[in-house]
Scaffold this motif. Structure first.
Motif, PDB file in Angstrom:
ATOM      1  N   GLN A  50      48.288  48.325  53.587  1.00 51.13           N
ATOM      2  CA  GLN A  50      48.602  49.916  53.007  1.00 51.13           C
ATOM      3  C   GLN A  50      47.190  50.543  52.878  1.00 51.13           C
ATOM      4  OE1 GLN A  50      50.794  48.780  49.325  1.00 51.13           O
ATOM      5  NE2 GLN A  50      52.580  49.830  50.478  1.00 51.13           N
ATOM      6  N   ILE A  51      46.250  49.730  52.562  1.00 51.43           N
ATOM      7  CA  ILE A  51      44.742  50.487  52.418  1.00 51.43           C
ATOM      8  C   ILE A  51      44.473  50.981  53.898  1.00 51.43           C
ATOM      9  CG2 ILE A  51      42.304  50.039  51.749  1.00 51.43           C
ATOM     10  CD1 ILE A  51      43.405  48.215  49.606  1.00 51.43           C
ATOM     11  N   LYS A  52      44.492  50.017  54.886  1.00 47.22           N
ATOM     12  CA  LYS A  52      44.087  50.354  56.129  1.00 47.22           C
ATOM     13  C   LYS A  52      44.920  51.530  56.901  1.00 47.22           C
ATOM     14  CE  LYS A  52      42.275  45.793  57.340  1.00 47.22           C
ATOM     15  NZ  LYS A  52      42.912  44.433  58.256  1.00 47.22           N
ATOM     16  N   LYS A  53      46.115  51.518  56.626  1.00 49.73           N
ATOM     17  CA  LYS A  53      46.930  52.609  57.107  1.00 49.73           C
ATOM     18  C   LYS A  53      46.518  53.759  56.373  1.00 49.73           C
ATOM     19  CE  LYS A  53      51.979  53.985  57.463  1.00 49.73           C
ATOM     20  NZ  LYS A  53      53.183  53.811  57.014  1.00 49.73           N
ATOM     21  N   LEU A  54      46.243  54.039  55.087  1.00 55.69           N
ATOM     22  CA  LEU A  54      45.869  55.197  54.469  1.00 55.69           C
ATOM     23  C   LEU A  54      44.524  55.767  54.846  1.00 55.69           C
ATOM     24  CD1 LEU A  54      46.966  54.948  50.566  1.00 55.69           C
ATOM     25  CD2 LEU A  54      47.883  56.519  52.413  1.00 55.69           C
ATOM     26  N   SER A  55      43.809  54.433  55.408  1.00 57.38           N
ATOM     27  CA  SER A  55      42.423  55.178  55.747  1.00 57.38           C
ATOM     28  C   SER A  55      42.055  55.357  57.399  1.00 57.38           C
ATOM     29  CB  SER A  55      41.291  53.929  55.472  1.00 57.38           C
ATOM     30  OG  SER A  55      41.706  52.854  56.187  1.00 57.38           O
ATOM     31  N   GLY A  56      43.358  55.382  57.939  1.00 52.22           N
ATOM     32  CA  GLY A  56      43.398  55.771  59.486  1.00 52.22           C
ATOM     33  C   GLY A  56      43.461  54.490  60.365  1.00 52.22           C
ATOM     34  N   GLY A  57      43.302  53.366  59.697  1.00 55.17           N
ATOM     35  CA  GLY A  57      43.354  52.276  60.655  1.00 55.17           C
ATOM     36  C   GLY A  57      42.405  51.417  60.618  1.00 55.17           C
ATOM     37  N   GLU A  58      40.915  52.072  60.529  1.00 52.77           N
ATOM     38  CA  GLU A  58      39.876  51.462  60.642  1.00 52.77           C
ATOM     39  C   GLU A  58      39.289  50.614  59.234  1.00 52.77           C
ATOM     40  OE1 GLU A  58      38.119  50.975  63.447  1.00 52.77           O
ATOM     41  OE2 GLU A  58      39.914  51.773  64.391  1.00 52.77           O
ATOM     42  N   GLY A  59      39.826  50.934  58.185  1.00 51.09           N
ATOM     43  CA  GLY A  59      39.555  50.463  57.010  1.00 51.09           C
ATOM     44  C   GLY A  59      38.598  51.652  56.292  1.00 51.09           C
ATOM     45  N   VAL A  60      38.190  51.119  54.861  1.00 55.38           N
ATOM     46  CA  VAL A  60      37.575  52.195  54.111  1.00 55.38           C
ATOM     47  C   VAL A  60      36.075  51.841  54.138  1.00 55.38           C
ATOM     48  CG1 VAL A  60      39.338  52.782  52.443  1.00 55.38           C
ATOM     49  CG2 VAL A  60      38.120  50.830  52.145  1.00 55.38           C
ATOM     50  N   ASP A  61      35.316  52.873  53.948  1.00 55.00           N
ATOM     51  CA  ASP A  61      33.783  52.918  54.016  1.00 55.00           C
ATOM     52  C   ASP A  61      33.247  52.048  52.613  1.00 55.00           C
ATOM     53  OD1 ASP A  61      33.174  54.107  56.657  1.00 55.00           O
ATOM     54  OD2 ASP A  61      34.112  55.711  55.655  1.00 55.00           O
ATOM     55  N   VAL A  62      33.858  52.356  51.458  1.00 52.63           N
ATOM     56  CA  VAL A  62      33.364  52.050  50.268  1.00 52.63           C
ATOM     57  C   VAL A  62      34.717  51.649  49.436  1.00 52.63           C
ATOM     58  CG1 VAL A  62      32.313  52.454  48.353  1.00 52.63           C
ATOM     59  CG2 VAL A  62      31.414  53.386  50.269  1.00 52.63           C
ATOM     60  N   VAL A  63      34.499  50.423  48.635  1.00 49.66           N
ATOM     61  CA  VAL A  63      35.446  50.020  47.968  1.00 49.66           C
ATOM     62  C   VAL A  63      35.061  49.948  46.254  1.00 49.66           C
ATOM     63  CG1 VAL A  63      37.047  48.113  46.884  1.00 49.66           C
ATOM     64  CG2 VAL A  63      36.884  48.778  49.508  1.00 49.66           C
ATOM     65  N   TYR A  64      35.404  50.603  45.316  1.00 53.92           N
ATOM     66  CA  TYR A  64      34.914  50.788  44.156  1.00 53.92           C
ATOM     67  C   TYR A  64      36.108  49.769  43.223  1.00 53.92           C
ATOM     68  CZ  TYR A  64      33.444  52.739  39.620  1.00 53.92           C
ATOM     69  OH  TYR A  64      33.124  52.865  38.258  1.00 53.92           O
ATOM     70  N   ASP A  65      35.671  48.655  42.929  1.00 56.71           N
ATOM     71  CA  ASP A  65      36.690  47.828  42.431  1.00 56.71           C
ATOM     72  C   ASP A  65      36.229  47.581  40.920  1.00 56.71           C
ATOM     73  OD1 ASP A  65      38.537  45.836  41.452  1.00 56.71           O
ATOM     74  OD2 ASP A  65      37.742  44.280  42.913  1.00 56.71           O
ATOM     75  N   ALA A  66      37.177  48.214  39.950  1.00 59.22           N
ATOM     76  CA  ALA A  66      36.965  48.162  38.457  1.00 59.22           C
ATOM     77  C   ALA A  66      38.136  47.367  37.873  1.00 59.22           C
ATOM     78  CB  ALA A  66      36.973  49.525  37.760  1.00 59.22           C
ATOM     79  N   VAL A  67      38.753  46.668  38.853  1.00 62.68           N
ATOM     80  CA  VAL A  67      39.884  45.971  38.480  1.00 62.68           C
ATOM     81  C   VAL A  67      39.467  44.207  38.674  1.00 62.68           C
ATOM     82  CG1 VAL A  67      42.156  45.141  38.826  1.00 62.68           C
ATOM     83  CG2 VAL A  67      41.520  47.552  38.959  1.00 62.68           C
ATOM     84  N   GLY A  68      39.384  43.796  39.837  1.00 64.91           N
ATOM     85  CA  GLY A  68      39.039  42.256  40.267  1.00 64.91           C
ATOM     86  C   GLY A  68      40.322  41.510  40.532  1.00 64.91           C
ATOM     87  N   GLY A  69      40.380  40.054  39.791  1.00 66.22           N
ATOM     88  CA  GLY A  69      41.586  39.414  40.205  1.00 66.22           C
ATOM     89  C   GLY A  69      41.882  39.451  41.545  1.00 66.22           C
ATOM     90  N   ASN A  70      43.208  39.539  41.799  1.00 64.01           N
ATOM     91  CA  ASN A  70      43.947  38.926  43.057  1.00 64.01           C
ATOM     92  C   ASN A  70      43.815  40.320  43.985  1.00 64.01           C
ATOM     93  OD1 ASN A  70      44.440  36.215  42.745  1.00 64.01           O
ATOM     94  ND2 ASN A  70      46.630  36.780  41.873  1.00 64.01           N
ATOM     95  N   TYR A  71      43.387  41.487  43.286  1.00 65.82           N
ATOM     96  CA  TYR A  71      43.251  42.486  44.267  1.00 65.82           C
ATOM     97  C   TYR A  71      41.861  42.897  45.091  1.00 65.82           C
ATOM     98  CZ  TYR A  71      46.915  43.869  40.684  1.00 65.82           C
ATOM     99  OH  TYR A  71      48.099  43.730  40.020  1.00 65.82           O
TER     100      TYR A  71
END
Length: 331
Positions: free
Chosen positions: A206-227
């Motif tokens: 789903q993330i790749k789809k929303l980013s146009g298929g190439e993936g996102v440039d930056v991930v800001y992860d304030a959750v961790g765990g299995n995400y």
């Protein structure tokens, strides 16, 4: 003075409101009459002895406050009695008065309400340091924010948009998604509260789809765990994964992903950076005050609690039900 004290290890229900002698500032300290204290996730950990800082008991939680300078210790020249300020205290903020290191006290504009000032420095400071200093985010890049409806996440949405990024806000409910859209997020993604292996694959897709298929440039992860792992898998070539927090647990990342994607896993320890890089911290605070004055950022306060009800505020925080920021108000 009055303070909401942690006298034993435990959750918010263990806090008690008590009267204490009003402290006198020592050399290099100021005493602040607290008007508001912003809540942050570490406040829920420090009372359980689960945070890296373990102050001796009894102590009041609350590491971010705004108020009026009431007294100065020896040698203090940075501020004067009567100045309106915000401060990082580490703990002690759930009280009518608190002592702060004068170097950690910052004057606030006259037009900035105390409640908003008490919600500015930690969340926006963390997110600005993360996006500007650690990710070097550029206009036109894509930014995925995990836990986007929380304090640091909401700040990251505004700061990401101010930097010219395309923002994808990932949250756990439609209510939180709408909150993020109202803040300016370009896209929202709702993830389940529990994520198994199949769910991780779907999340990454789903993330790749929303980013146009190439993936996102930056991930800001304030959750961790299995995400965390599916977010790394959804990075674009030379992407940057920002390690911000772990309310869902400390993840384990297969390091082969960094090789395959030419990506970086970057730690964000804002508190340490303010001490190690004071000039950079001062510049970042100037940035934030300018963006606040220009209307690009504004703390979103979703709930307010009086000092005597601070335990209820912490329960809201620990249950991850907070939208934006929660404030303890002190009369």
């Amino acid at each position: 003075m009055k303070a909401m004290l942690s006298k034993e290890v435990g959750g918010p229900e263990t806090l008690v409101l008590e009267e204490l002698p009003t402290p006198e500032p020592k050399k290099g300290q100021v005493r602040v009459r607290v008007h508001a204290a912003g809540l942050n996730f570490p406040d829920t950990l420090i009372i359980r002895d689960m945070y890296q800082m373990k102050p001796p008991r009894p102590f009041a939680p609350g590491g971010e406050i705004a108020g009026e300078v009431e007294a100065l210790g020896e040698g203090v020249t940075e501020v004067a009695v009567g100045d309106r300020v915000l401060a990082l205290t580490g703990f002690g903020g759930f009280a009518t008065h608190v002592l702060a290191n004068a170097k950690q006290v910052i004057k606030i504009p006259d037009a900035m309400p105390y409640e908003e000032a008490a919600c500015l420095i930690l969340t926006y400071g963390t997110s600005h340091h993360a996006l500007k200093d650690r990710a070097a985010i550029q206009p036109g890049e894509s930014l995925l924010i995990l836990g986007a409806a929380g304090g640091v996440g909401a700040a990251a949405i505004e700061l990401g948009k101010a930097a010219g990024a395309r923002v994808i806000a990932a949250v756990s409910s439609e209510e939180k998604a709408q909150f993020c859209r109202d803040l300016g997020a370009d896209e929202t993604l709702i993830y389940p509260r529990e994520l198994d292996r199949d769910g991780q694959k779907e999340f990454s897709s789903q993330i790749k789809k929303l980013s146009g298929g190439e993936g996102v440039d930056v991930v800001y992860d304030a959750v961790g765990g299995n995400y965390a792992e599916p977010a790394v898998r959804a990075l674009a070539w030379k992407g940057r994964y920002l390690v911000v927090g772990f309310p869902a647990g400390i993840p384990k990342i297969p390091l082969n992903l960094t090789l395959l994607k030419g990506c970086q896993i970057v730690g964000v320890f804002w508190g340490a950076s303010t001490l190690r890089e004071p000039q950079g911290h001062a510049e970042n605070m100037s940035d934030l005050f300018r963006m606040y004055a220009d209307g690009q950022i504004k703390p979103r306060i979703s709930a307010r609690f009086p000092l005597e009800n601070a335990a209820e505020a912490l329960e809201l925080m620990q249950d991850r039900k907070v939208l934006g920021k929660v404030v303890v108000t002190v009369d």
